[in-house]
Design a protein around this motif. Sequence first.
Motif, PDB file in Angstrom:
ATOM      1  N   SER A  96       7.357  29.967   5.878  1.00 19.25           N
ATOM      2  CA  SER A  96       6.774  31.040   5.068  1.00 19.25           C
ATOM      3  C   SER A  96       5.715  30.559   4.081  1.00 19.25           C
ATOM      4  O   SER A  96       4.867  31.339   3.642  1.00 19.25           O
ATOM      5  N   GLN A  97       5.740  29.281   3.729  1.00 21.76           N
ATOM      6  CA  GLN A  97       4.747  28.781   2.762  1.00 21.76           C
ATOM      7  C   GLN A  97       3.579  28.069   3.434  1.00 21.76           C
ATOM      8  O   GLN A  97       2.648  27.621   2.765  1.00 21.76           O
ATOM      9  N   VAL A  98       3.648  27.943   4.752  1.00 20.81           N
ATOM     10  CA  VAL A  98       2.597  27.210   5.470  1.00 20.81           C
ATOM     11  C   VAL A  98       1.492  28.181   5.880  1.00 20.81           C
ATOM     12  O   VAL A  98       1.724  29.116   6.641  1.00 20.81           O
ATOM     13  N   THR A  99       0.304  27.959   5.360  1.00 19.81           N
ATOM     14  CA  THR A  99      -0.818  28.849   5.680  1.00 19.81           C
ATOM     15  C   THR A  99      -1.843  28.183   6.596  1.00 19.81           C
ATOM     16  O   THR A  99      -2.793  28.818   7.032  1.00 19.81           O
ATOM     17  N   PHE A 100      -1.655  26.883   6.858  1.00 23.20           N
ATOM     18  CA  PHE A 100      -2.593  26.206   7.760  1.00 23.20           C
ATOM     19  C   PHE A 100      -1.830  25.233   8.645  1.00 23.20           C
ATOM     20  O   PHE A 100      -1.124  24.350   8.164  1.00 23.20           O
ATOM     21  N   LEU A 101      -1.977  25.441   9.943  1.00 22.98           N
ATOM     22  CA  LEU A 101      -1.347  24.569  10.934  1.00 22.98           C
ATOM     23  C   LEU A 101      -2.402  24.262  11.983  1.00 22.98           C
ATOM     24  O   LEU A 101      -2.980  25.185  12.563  1.00 22.98           O
ATOM     25  N   ASP A 102      -2.665  22.978  12.230  1.00 29.49           N
ATOM     26  CA  ASP A 102      -3.599  22.650  13.306  1.00 29.49           C
ATOM     27  C   ASP A 102      -2.822  22.063  14.481  1.00 29.49           C
ATOM     28  O   ASP A 102      -1.587  22.053  14.476  1.00 29.49           O
ATOM     29  N   SER A 103      -3.528  21.573  15.490  1.00 29.74           N
ATOM     30  CA  SER A 103      -2.818  21.103  16.683  1.00 29.74           C
ATOM     31  C   SER A 103      -1.978  19.862  16.398  1.00 29.74           C
ATOM     32  O   SER A 103      -0.960  19.641  17.061  1.00 29.74           O
ATOM     33  N   SER A 104      -2.378  19.070  15.411  1.00 32.66           N
ATOM     34  CA  SER A 104      -1.556  17.912  15.035  1.00 32.66           C
ATOM     35  C   SER A 104      -0.235  18.384  14.426  1.00 32.66           C
ATOM     36  O   SER A 104       0.831  17.832  14.716  1.00 32.66           O
ATOM     37  N   GLY A 105      -0.316  19.399  13.575  1.00 33.31           N
ATOM     38  CA  GLY A 105       0.895  19.963  12.977  1.00 33.31           C
ATOM     39  C   GLY A 105       1.762  20.627  14.026  1.00 33.31           C
ATOM     40  O   GLY A 105       2.987  20.469  14.034  1.00 33.31           O
ATOM     41  N   LEU A 142     -10.226  25.722  11.055  1.00 27.11           N
ATOM     42  CA  LEU A 142      -9.337  25.190  12.095  1.00 27.11           C
ATOM     43  C   LEU A 142     -10.137  24.353  13.095  1.00 27.11           C
ATOM     44  O   LEU A 142      -9.737  23.225  13.439  1.00 27.11           O
ATOM     45  N   CYS A 143     -11.264  24.887  13.540  1.00 27.44           N
ATOM     46  CA  CYS A 143     -12.071  24.158  14.528  1.00 27.44           C
ATOM     47  C   CYS A 143     -12.656  22.876  13.948  1.00 27.44           C
ATOM     48  O   CYS A 143     -12.709  21.847  14.638  1.00 27.44           O
ATOM     49  N   LEU A 144     -13.096  22.931  12.708  1.00 26.70           N
ATOM     50  CA  LEU A 144     -13.620  21.716  12.078  1.00 26.70           C
ATOM     51  C   LEU A 144     -12.528  20.654  11.977  1.00 26.70           C
ATOM     52  O   LEU A 144     -12.758  19.474  12.231  1.00 26.70           O
ATOM     53  N   ASN A 145     -11.322  21.090  11.606  1.00 21.99           N
ATOM     54  CA  ASN A 145     -10.200  20.153  11.537  1.00 21.99           C
ATOM     55  C   ASN A 145      -9.921  19.535  12.893  1.00 21.99           C
ATOM     56  O   ASN A 145      -9.691  18.326  13.003  1.00 21.99           O
ATOM     57  N   GLU A 146      -9.917  20.381  13.923  1.00 25.28           N
ATOM     58  CA  GLU A 146      -9.616  19.866  15.264  1.00 25.28           C
ATOM     59  C   GLU A 146     -10.659  18.841  15.697  1.00 25.28           C
ATOM     60  O   GLU A 146     -10.326  17.765  16.199  1.00 25.28           O
TER      61      GLU A 146
END
Lengths: 111, 159
Positions: A49-58, B63-67
């Motif tokens: 609930s507190q996570v607002t950013f997740l990328d493919s590594s996450g 997101l794309c920049l991070n990727e």
Amino acid sequence: MRLLPNVCSDSLVIEVAEPRIDAAVAIEFKEKMRDLIKDAPSRVVLDLSQVTFLDSSGLGAVVAVMKLLAPERRLELAALTPTVEKVFRLTRMDSVFVIHTAVSDVQRTAI
Amino acid sequence: MGPVRPRTSGKALEMSGSWTDLQTTETIVLGSALSGVSELNLWFDALAARRSLSARIAHDVKLCLNEAVTNILLHGFDGDPGGQITVSVDLVPAGATAVIRDNGPAFDPLAGPAFVPAEDIASAEIGGLGIRLMQETTDRINYRRDGEINELTLYFGPR
């Protein structure tokens, strides 16, 4: 990386008390989760609930934790924010995980 | 290479109004340390706030920049201290364009295998998710090798 465990009925609920899970914290996340789930019950729920950013590594780190628990135990997810939900949906990982709308739903679906 | 201060370039200086109001392209130069991702995010968050970017497009661009940057740092440079990444973001009313240039080995992220959704956790692959996210959140992606430089251009339409 603050991870707050809480035993809830037959489950271990772990709240991710951080706004991001990305490449910078993915390894730390996996290591802390590995310690927390060592003696966990059969169901572990990750409160996002507190996570607002997740990328493919996450996302990869979350999948890795699920693989650590399988096959005897499983990782479920709860309270995805819209941006995090989008990442799961676009990668079709939403069909791999059981996802609860809210942490309170976890108790209602106790196994 | 030590920390590099963000650089900014502008356009349309002939028009009326302040330089800051008119510039559309902003640029940051990063080194090869993984901490560059945090530096990138601080820079982009400030840019998005300053330019009143909608939450939706701001998230997709970020997101794309991070990727792209994470992939270059982890797999392109692989600890090479001479690595350098230049990220330029052009914000226009119709959307945004981001250009990522790096001096790592040639790598076309679009040349990988097609995405195959996981059927279950056992078959779930951890790799390849980044390019899937980039393809799904952009309108178009171009890659070209310019001499010793990789250039990845991401186009984001209105949303």
